[in-house]
Structure formats: structure tokens, C-alpha cells
Design a protein around this motif. Structure first.
Motif, PDB file in Angstrom:
ATOM      1  N   ALA A 555      -1.630 -36.169 -32.532  1.00  0.00           N
ATOM      2  CA  ALA A 555      -1.671 -34.792 -33.018  1.00  0.00           C
ATOM      3  C   ALA A 555      -1.966 -33.792 -31.915  1.00  0.00           C
ATOM      4  N   VAL A 556      -2.652 -34.223 -30.852  1.00  0.00           N
ATOM      5  CA  VAL A 556      -3.038 -33.299 -29.773  1.00  0.00           C
ATOM      6  C   VAL A 556      -1.984 -33.290 -28.675  1.00  0.00           C
ATOM      7  N   THR A 557      -1.654 -34.478 -28.170  1.00  0.00           N
ATOM      8  CA  THR A 557      -0.735 -34.550 -27.020  1.00  0.00           C
ATOM      9  C   THR A 557       0.718 -34.615 -27.432  1.00  0.00           C
ATOM     10  N   GLU A 558       0.980 -34.927 -28.699  1.00  0.00           N
ATOM     11  CA  GLU A 558       2.329 -35.092 -29.242  1.00  0.00           C
ATOM     12  C   GLU A 558       3.090 -36.222 -28.553  1.00  0.00           C
ATOM     13  N   GLU A 559       2.359 -37.192 -27.997  1.00  0.00           N
ATOM     14  CA  GLU A 559       2.987 -38.379 -27.415  1.00  0.00           C
ATOM     15  C   GLU A 559       3.208 -39.423 -28.524  1.00  0.00           C
ATOM     16  N   VAL A 560       4.279 -40.174 -28.380  1.00  0.00           N
ATOM     17  CA  VAL A 560       4.578 -41.234 -29.366  1.00  0.00           C
ATOM     18  C   VAL A 560       3.544 -42.351 -29.227  1.00  0.00           C
ATOM     19  N   VAL A 561       2.867 -42.649 -30.305  1.00  0.00           N
ATOM     20  CA  VAL A 561       1.883 -43.738 -30.293  1.00  0.00           C
ATOM     21  C   VAL A 561       2.401 -44.961 -31.057  1.00  0.00           C
ATOM     22  N   SER A 562       3.366 -44.730 -31.976  1.00  0.00           N
ATOM     23  CA  SER A 562       3.919 -45.874 -32.733  1.00  0.00           C
ATOM     24  C   SER A 562       5.201 -45.447 -33.436  1.00  0.00           C
ATOM     25  N   PHE A 563       5.911 -46.459 -33.958  1.00  0.00           N
ATOM     26  CA  PHE A 563       7.093 -46.202 -34.783  1.00  0.00           C
ATOM     27  C   PHE A 563       6.901 -46.953 -36.115  1.00  0.00           C
ATOM     28  N   GLU A 564       7.285 -46.280 -37.199  1.00  0.00           N
ATOM     29  CA  GLU A 564       7.277 -46.958 -38.504  1.00  0.00           C
ATOM     30  C   GLU A 564       8.648 -47.570 -38.744  1.00  0.00           C
ATOM     31  N   ALA A 565       8.664 -48.886 -38.966  1.00  0.00           N
ATOM     32  CA  ALA A 565       9.931 -49.589 -39.196  1.00  0.00           C
ATOM     33  C   ALA A 565      10.375 -49.360 -40.632  1.00  0.00           C
ATOM     34  N   LEU A 566      11.600 -48.894 -40.823  1.00  0.00           N
ATOM     35  CA  LEU A 566      12.136 -48.567 -42.144  1.00  0.00           C
ATOM     36  C   LEU A 566      13.438 -49.329 -42.361  1.00  0.00           C
ATOM     37  N   ALA A 567      13.513 -50.091 -43.444  1.00  0.00           N
ATOM     38  CA  ALA A 567      14.701 -50.910 -43.738  1.00  0.00           C
ATOM     39  C   ALA A 567      15.833 -50.040 -44.250  1.00  0.00           C
ATOM     40  N   ARG A 568      17.030 -50.323 -43.786  1.00  0.00           N
ATOM     41  CA  ARG A 568      18.242 -49.649 -44.248  1.00  0.00           C
ATOM     42  C   ARG A 568      19.274 -50.706 -44.614  1.00  0.00           C
ATOM     43  N   TRP A 569      20.081 -50.372 -45.610  1.00  0.00           N
ATOM     44  CA  TRP A 569      21.084 -51.345 -46.091  1.00  0.00           C
ATOM     45  C   TRP A 569      22.445 -50.667 -46.119  1.00  0.00           C
ATOM     46  N   HIS A 570      23.359 -51.280 -45.370  1.00  0.00           N
ATOM     47  CA  HIS A 570      24.754 -50.832 -45.395  1.00  0.00           C
ATOM     48  C   HIS A 570      25.565 -51.978 -46.003  1.00  0.00           C
ATOM     49  N   SER A 571      25.833 -51.824 -47.325  1.00  0.00           N
ATOM     50  CA  SER A 571      26.492 -52.904 -48.069  1.00  0.00           C
ATOM     51  C   SER A 571      27.991 -52.877 -47.839  1.00  0.00           C
ATOM     52  N   ALA A 572      28.576 -54.067 -47.752  1.00  0.00           N
ATOM     53  CA  ALA A 572      30.028 -54.168 -47.593  1.00  0.00           C
ATOM     54  C   ALA A 572      30.739 -53.705 -48.860  1.00  0.00           C
ATOM     55  N   ASP A 573      30.052 -53.814 -50.003  1.00  0.00           N
ATOM     56  CA  ASP A 573      30.662 -53.448 -51.289  1.00  0.00           C
ATOM     57  C   ASP A 573      30.329 -52.022 -51.707  1.00  0.00           C
ATOM     58  N   HIS A 574      29.116 -51.569 -51.374  1.00  0.00           N
ATOM     59  CA  HIS A 574      28.649 -50.283 -51.894  1.00  0.00           C
ATOM     60  C   HIS A 574      28.442 -49.236 -50.806  1.00  0.00           C
ATOM     61  N   GLY A 575      28.643 -49.581 -49.554  1.00  0.00           N
ATOM     62  CA  GLY A 575      28.395 -48.636 -48.484  1.00  0.00           C
ATOM     63  C   GLY A 575      26.902 -48.469 -48.250  1.00  0.00           C
ATOM     64  N   PHE A 576      26.500 -47.297 -47.767  1.00  0.00           N
ATOM     65  CA  PHE A 576      25.087 -47.069 -47.506  1.00  0.00           C
ATOM     66  C   PHE A 576      24.345 -46.909 -48.839  1.00  0.00           C
ATOM     67  N   VAL A 577      23.281 -47.696 -49.015  1.00  0.00           N
ATOM     68  CA  VAL A 577      22.477 -47.656 -50.242  1.00  0.00           C
ATOM     69  C   VAL A 577      21.103 -47.104 -49.892  1.00  0.00           C
ATOM     70  N   PRO A 579      17.231 -46.351 -49.666  1.00  0.00           N
ATOM     71  CA  PRO A 579      16.045 -47.196 -49.839  1.00  0.00           C
ATOM     72  C   PRO A 579      15.353 -46.962 -51.188  1.00  0.00           C
ATOM     73  N   GLY A 580      15.386 -45.701 -51.660  1.00  0.00           N
ATOM     74  CA  GLY A 580      14.798 -45.405 -52.966  1.00  0.00           C
ATOM     75  C   GLY A 580      15.504 -46.111 -54.099  1.00  0.00           C
ATOM     76  N   LYS A 581      16.708 -46.643 -53.810  1.00  0.00           N
ATOM     77  CA  LYS A 581      17.470 -47.343 -54.838  1.00  0.00           C
ATOM     78  C   LYS A 581      17.330 -48.856 -54.716  1.00  0.00           C
ATOM     79  N   PHE A 582      17.405 -49.368 -53.501  1.00  0.00           N
ATOM     80  CA  PHE A 582      17.398 -50.827 -53.376  1.00  0.00           C
ATOM     81  C   PHE A 582      15.990 -51.421 -53.223  1.00  0.00           C
ATOM     82  N   ILE A 583      15.022 -50.632 -52.698  1.00  0.00           N
ATOM     83  CA  ILE A 583      13.670 -51.190 -52.559  1.00  0.00           C
ATOM     84  C   ILE A 583      13.045 -51.506 -53.920  1.00  0.00           C
TER      85      ILE A 583
END
Length: 785
Positions: A555-577, A579-583
Motif C-alpha cells: 500500500a505504501v511503495t506500490e511494489e508487487v508483493v504477490s499474485f493471486e492465482a485465478l482459474a480460467r476455463w476456455h472450453s472447446a464446446d462453450h468457449g470462455f466460461v 468463473p462465476g459460472k463454472f466455479i
């Protein structure tokens, strides 16, 4: 008698002559000796008559032969007759005892020998006295002996061997004596007389044995009937009853009087229907079973196992009655005779089983089966009268959180209270019941007015959303309602229930506390969800998932301290789905467990490429956390990627503690023992937050974006919550991360309020792994410059 005894005399020729004479037992007739004993016992009845006949014979012979034969010889013979007659009377008298026991072999031989001696003594005159007299005297003497033989054949056929021996000896002896005197033709008559006496004895014996056998059979049947009657009368549950042609009691048994709770003297001649119908006798409102019994009696129709609801002493009981009409000797109807028993316990048990089959024991509401039947009746009624019926499906919102956090006992009490509230809302033609779990249903038989359905649904939502006071807990749950109208939305019960469920799913999907009607488009949504689930099951195998990373900055230096890993799904049948739908779908189907394990490995592998000061935040769902090998899966991911444990921060929401809290806590403690950190996400939006902060040493508290947005709009409540969270975290030596920061103004506000870290679109949207690496490189270059 058993079958073997009854078949003993099925045909005369089947009985061997030796068996008839008592010299052998026929076949396997078990009671033959008993039968013989009863036969021989009959000899004692006429022993005095037989003794008199022998004394009279002495007198006659004295008259016949006195003056012809030597007197001493006649006296010796008379003394022999007298002696054997007294002895015979004594033997026959003792045979009376064998009626109560079996005839012994000794007694049988003794009696037979006595008959032989008696025959020899009466045959002796043919050799001793006949030579001294003329033919006329001898003819008179023989006629008396013939009378004795005939009397033996008639009166002693119950002891056929003795009679046969006596007849044979006297006739053979006299025949031989008469032949010696030169009257061969007379001797032939004597022998024929003896033969007929022997045949008569055997015929009489056979008839006597058959009669005695039949008598024994009747005695045994009588004993069986008496035994059955005694069993009925001695039983606590069974009795006999007898009615005259006017249906009034006759020959009342004590057991029946006891069952009617009346004195025996009060019941004779009283109407049976009146006694068992109680108050219905005056009101005329008989139970259907009493009415049926009365009809059976009136129509003189037999009935069996008829269960009748009776009133005895003001108490409702059930009797099982069987009866048949009686006819007198002229074939005229004389009344009814039957048997009854009290089956109240069995009937109440059957009623209880029937109740349990159709009612829910916890809420005392109709269960799924009864709702199914009621909806079927309503649907048939609607189709018959061309009207409409409706089915409402109700699901409680947030009930699972209450049940898991406070226990099933509290949850059960809440369900019982929900049932009371629902029942109070029901009007005429409306039936509510429990489908199972926290799902309820309502059947509306006549739903001609659409507004009536909506009004009831809204009343249910409002009433069930009111607070519940249970065990000093003030609890809040809501309700979601879906409806289907028949026959418009379905012509079968299954269709209507399925379509109401689809409408309910839509209302839950909208956030709960809503009422939705079924629409045909919901089928398309359900089908889409089914296909989406099918594709989700194959997504890992098809390598369709990828991870995006959103930066978290100081919050002070605005340096990156971490990354939050977020799952994404690109379905061959449905395209991009989204996360609020598939999780949520993955959590519902428990596919989140293998997906979560993939995210854990992939995120650790990517983080191993970053500089040592940059951590990775990995979200873990409740379903993952309760898996027995969760901590082991973390160990495997760290070992395979070589990532240091302190560079991993596991993010959980408060919902993980609302289900199997003990298991979740132990799993997190094991992860923390490895050196990993644990962050509490979406703080302030769940339950019991302070309690869990006290139990677990979290590394970070994440402030939900809703409070950040509220604070940016100067919401006093949101500002107060953020300040409180920051102060609490500082005192517990935890860091804070504000989520959802999208503008520079929000960033400045959060920084001024003391938050440690910031996450949001202002500092970076979720990005690919390569973009995240580039961001880290640019930041390193900026530092070195």
C-alpha cells in the motif's frame, strides 16, 4: 384319531383273523392294545348274568341226569362248573380296571385259558353223562349248551378268542360224544351250530371293534373341540359370540363380557350392534366398518377377518370378527355364530406405519409420497374440470450455514418452526409438506387465479424470512420459491415437480429470497447446465484450464508483493466460461477437488520462476479443505516445484468453517505448520468471524470489495468496518489487503486508513503467467534504475 387309525377298518378283509382274535397287532396301529383293553373292559358289565346262566345250567343238568347218571359223577361235574364260574366272574370283574390302562399279556392268556377250561367242563357231560341217558334227555342237555355257546357269541364278542375257544371246545366235545352214542346226524347239527357260533362271534367282534374305533374317534374330536373352546375362552384376545335371528347376544361367554366391559348378566338378549357402536347408536353416525358388519348380519352373509371399529366404554378399539349363519334342524335361519379378537394394537401399529409412510416425523407435515399423491389428485381434478392446479417448491436460504455451525439439533428445531409457519399460511385446498432436507412443497388444488399463487409465494418468503429464536440464538434464513402450473406446465406429477424445481433453481441463482414461475426457456438453461457439467468433467483431461494472476501491491511503495492465482476455463464446446459460472458448478459436483489440486500444482510451478520476495495466493474451497489428504497435496506440490512454503499463501473464506469446522481447522493448522501462510478472504460477509480469528493465526485479512466501494461513497458503516478490521489486524499482528480498488481515490483512501496491501483493477487486472513475469521484470528494472 390319526389317519392310520381311521384306515384300520377301511375294509373288513384288511383285518387279519389273528388280529381280530387279539393274537397279533395289525400293521402299525398304535392304539390297538388300547382298543383291545376297552373291548375286554366290557366283559365286566354282564358277568353276573353269565354266572347266573351257569348256575341255572347246573340245576337243569341235575334235573336232566339225576336218576340216569351216577350221582357222585354229576356232583363232581356240578362242583367244577361252580368253581370255574366263580373264577370267571372274578376275572371278568378285574377286567374293568383295564379301561384306564392297557390289557397285559398275562391277563389276556389267563382269560383265554379260563375260557378253554370252561369249554372243557361244559363238554365233559358228552363223555361222562350222555352214555347214561336216552336221546331225548341228551338233546335237552345239548340245547342248553348250545344256548350257552350262542350267549357267548352274542355277549362275549368283545373277547372273541375266548368265545371262539369256548364255542369250539363245547361243540367239538358234544359232537364227539353224540357220535360215540351212535347219532351221527345229530352230531353234524352240533358241529354246524358251533361253526355258526364261531362265525357270529367273529362278525360281532368286527362290528364291535369298528363301533369302538368310531367312538374313540368321536371322543378325540370332542376333546379337540373342547380344547379349542377352552383356548378361546382362556385367551386374552379371543372369544366366541352367538347371535339370534334378531342379532341379539345369546350364550354370552365370560371372555366376550370382559371384552365388552360389562357384567355377564347384563348382556343376554342385548343388541350386539348397540353394544359395539357406543354413542353412534343414538346419533346414527356409525363407522363404515360397523355399518358393513350390520349389512352382513342383515343379509345373513358369512364374513371372515372383518376389522370393525368399535366403541367400548367410550374408548375407540378395533375388533376382528368372523362369523357364519346358523341353521336349525329344519334348515331355518337361527342366527349367527362366530369368533372375535381385539386387534387394537395391530391396527394402531398399522395406522402408525401408514402415517410414517406419508408423513415426515420431524415436521409432522406430509412427506414427498403424500405430496406426490395430492398433486396427482389435483392434476386429475384440474384436467376433469378444465381448471388449473399449482405446485410450489420452497428451499430455505442459508439454512446449511445454520445447520453446520450450530448443529443438527438446532437445524431440526428450525425446520419444525418453518413447518409451523408454512402450515399456518395454508388455506382451503392448499397442502404443504416436506420434500426432504430443507426443501418443502405446496399443492394448490384450485389455482384458477394466477395472483393467488404469487400472493401465497410472497407470503411464504416474507414469513419464513422472519427471525427465529432457538436456544437463545436469533437466527435468520430466507426462502426461495419456484412454481409450476398444471396442466399447462406438465401433464404428470413428475413433470410439474421437475419444472417447479427448475423455477426454484432460477430463483436461487438470482440470489435467493425470490419467487420465479416456470418458463419453457428454463429447460434450455437446465440443458445448457447439463452440457456445461459434462464439458467440465472433461476439461482437465482436455487441458482446457489456465491460470491468470492478479497483482497484490504494498500500500505504501506500490511494489508487487504477490499474485493471486485465478482459474480460467476456455472450453472447446462453450468457449470462455465465466468463473462465476463454472466455479459454483464445480463445487456443487465436487469437481472442484481435482481442479483445485491442478491449480495448486500449476500456481506453485509458476511461482517458482518468480523472484524470492514475490508470493503466490491460492484460493481453496471448502470441498478441498475437508479432503483427508489436503495437507499432503500441498506437500507434494511444494516438493515437485521446489517452491519455499513461506512463499505460498492459502486463501479461504469463512464458509470453510461452516461445514466440518474441526476438519477445516486441523487442515489449515497442518498447512501453517509447513510454513505456509493463510489468508481470510471476504472478511465481514460471513458468520462468526471474530471467533475464527481467535482460534487461528491468519497471516492476512482481506477486506471485501463491497466495503471498499461503500467507503468510497462515504458510507459511514463501511468506513467504520474497515477501520475496525485494520485496528484488529494490527493488534493481532496480521496484515490487511483491500480488494476491489479501482481508482486512485480509492487507493489513497485505503492507504490513509492503514491497510497493508491493495488489490484491484487500478494496479492490475488478472493477467497471463507471461504477463505477470513481464510485470515483475519491469518492476525489477525500475528498481535498478
Amino acid at each position: 384319531m390319526n389317519a392310520k387309525r381311521h384306515s384300520l377298518f377301511a375294509a373288513d378283509e384288511r383285518l387279519p383273523i389273528l388280529s381280530l382274535l387279539g393274537l397279533q397287532k395289525p400293521g402299525d396301529a398304535a392304539d390297538w392294545s388300547r382298543l383291545n383293553s376297552l373291548q375286554y373292559a366290557m366283559l365286566s358289565d354282564r358277568r353276573f348274568v353269565r354266572f347266573g346262566l351257569h348256575l341255572l345250567g347246573i340245576v337243569f343238568y341235575a334235573l336232566f341226569y339225576y336218576g340216569h347218571a351216577p350221582t357222585p359223577l354229576l356232583a363232581i361235574w356240578a362242583a367244577g362248573v361252580l368253581a370255574i364260574s366263580i373264577h370267571s366272574m372274578h376275572i371278568d370283574g378285574k377286567l374293568a380296571e383295564v379301561q384306564a390302562r392297557s390289557l397285559s399279556r398275562t391277563e389276556f392268556v389267563h382269560h383265554t385259558a379260563n375260557a378253554l377250561v370252561k369249554g372243557l367242563i361244559w363238554a365233559a357231560p358228552a363223555a361222562l353223562l350222555v352214555p347214561y341217558a336216552d336221546s331225548a334227555t341228551n338233546a335237552w342237555a345239548w340245547s342248553y349248551v348250545a344256548m350257552l355257546a350262542l350267549a357267548a357269541a352274542v355277549s362275549r364278542h368283545s373277547a372273541p378268542l375266548a368265545s371262539v375257544i369256548f364255542c369250539a371246545v363245547v361243540t367239538c366235545g358234544w359232537g364227539a360224544g353224540i357220535v360215540a352214542s351212535g347219532h351221527a346226524s345229530f352230531a353234524a347239527v352240533i358241529v354246524l351250530t358251533g361253526l355258526f357260533c364261531v362265525m357270529g362271534t367273529l362278525e360281532g367282534a368286527l362290528a364291535t371293534y369298528q363301533a369302538r374305533l368310531a367312538e374313540m374317534g368321536m371322543d378325540e374330536k370332542s376333546q379337540v373341540v373342547s380344547l379349542l373352546l377352552r383356548e378361546y375362552e382362556d385367551s386374552d384376545a379371543d372369544w366366541l359370540f352367538q347371535l339370534d335371528k334378531n342379532r341379539r347376544l345369546r350364550s354370552v361367554s365370560p371372555r366376550l363380557a370382559f371384552a365388552l366391559r360389562r357384567d355377564l348378566t347384563e348382556l343376554e338378549g342385548v343388541s350386539f350392534i348397540k353394544l359395539i357402536s357406543g354413542t353412534a347408536w343414538e346419533t346414527g353416525k356409525f363407522s363404515s366398518s360397523v355399518h358393513l358388519l350390520a349389512e352382513k348380519l342383515k343379509d345373513r352373509e358369512s364374513f371372515s377377518n372383518l376389522v370393525v371399529e368399535v366403541q367400548i366404554g367410550g374408548e375407540r378399539r378395533w375388533w376382528e370378527l368372523s362369523g357364519t349363519p346358523m341353521l336349525d334342524e329344519n334348515g331355518v335361519y337361527a342366527g349367527f355364530r362366530g369368533v372375535g379378537s381385539d386387534v387394537t394394537a395391530q391396527q394402531e401399529s398399522s395406522e402408525k406405519i401408514a402415517y410414517l409412510a406419508r408423513y415426515d416425523t420431524l415436521t409432522e407435515l406430509p412427506n414427498r409420497l403424500m405430496l406426490h399423491e395430492a398433486l396427482g389428485d389435483a392434476l386429475r381434478y384440474a384436467e376433469k374440470w378444465r381448471s388449473r392446479c399449482a405446485f410450489l417448491m420452497i428451499d430455505l436460504d442459508r439454512f446449511k450455514a445454520v445447520n453446520d455451525s450450530l448443529g443438527h439439533q438446532v437445524g431440526d428445531r428450525m425446520l419444525a418452526e418453518v413447518a409451523k409457519r408454512l402450515k399456518a399460511l395454508m388455506g382451503e385446498g392448499q397442502l404443504c409438506g416436506r420434500l426432504g432436507g430443507d426443501e418443502f412443497g405446496v399443492v394448490i388444488k384450485d389455482a384458477a387465479e394466477k395472483s393467488q399463487i404469487e400472493k401465497l409465494a410472497q407470503s411464504i418468503i416474507v414469513r419464513l424470512s422472519e427471525p427465529y429464536k432457538i436456544n437463545d440464538h436469533l437466527l435468520y434464513v430466507g426462502a426461495s420459491v419456484g412454481s409450476a402450473i398444471g396442466p399447462r406446465d406438465g401433464h404428470s406429477v413428475e413433470e410439474l415437480m421437475r419444472n417447479a424445481d427448475l423455477a426454484l433453481y432460477r430463483s436461487k441463482d438470482a440470489g435467493g429470497g425470490e419467487y420465479c414461475e416456470y418458463e419453457p426457456t428454463l429447460h434450455a438453461s437446465a440443458e445448457e447446465r447439463r452440457k456445461l457439467e459434462l464439458s467440465l468433467r472433461n476439461a482437465l483431461v482436455n487441458n482446457e484450464f489456465l491460470l491468470h494472476y492478479q497483482p497484490v501491491v504494498d500500500a505504501v511503495t506500490e511494489e508487487v508483493v504477490s499474485f493471486e492465482a485465478l482459474a480460467r476455463w476456455h472450453s472447446a464446446d462453450h468457449g470462455f466460461v465465466s468463473p462465476g459460472k463454472f466455479i459454483p458448478l464445480a463445487e456443487e459436483t465436487r469437481l472442484i477437488v481435482p481442479i483445485g489440486q491442478w491449480v495448486l500444482r500449476e500456481a506453485c510451478e509458476e511461482a517458482a520462476r518468480w523472484p524470492g520476495h514475490v508470493k503466490v495466493n491460492i484460493n481453496v474451497s471448502p470441498e478441498q479443505l475437508i479432503e483427508p489428504d489436503f495437507a499432503a497435496s500441498v506437500v507434494r506440490a511444494l516438493a515437485q516445484t521446489g517452491l519455499a512454503p513461506e512463499r505460498v499463501e492459502i486463501e479461504v473464506t469463512e464458509s470453510v468453517f461452516l461445514r466440518d469446522a474441526g476438519i477445516a481447522r486441523r487442515a489449515l493448522e497442518q498447512v501453517m505448520a509447513l510454513g505456509c501462510q493463510v489468508a481470510l478472504d471476504d472478511f465481514g460477509t460471513g458468520y462468526s468471524s471474530l471467533g475464527y480469528l481467535r482460534k487461528l493465526q491468519f497471516s492476512t485479512i482481506k477486506v471485501d470489495r463491497s466495503f471498499v466501494q461503500g467507503a468510497s461513497q462515504q458510507s459511514a458503516e463501511s468506513l467504520a468496518i474497515i477501520r475496525a478490521v485494520v485496528a484488529m489486524a494490527d493488534s493481532l499482528k496480521m496484515t490487511t489487503t483491500a480488494e476491489g480498488v479501482e481508482t486512485i481515490e480509492e487507493a489513497e483512501m485505503i492507504r490513509s486508513m492503514g491497510c497493508t496491501k491493495i488489490q484491484g483493477y487500478y494496479f492490475g487486472r488478472p493477467m497471463t503467467a507471461e504477463e505477470a513475469r513481464n510485470l515483475i521484470r519491469r518492476e525489477d528494472l525500475r528498481k535498478s534504475a
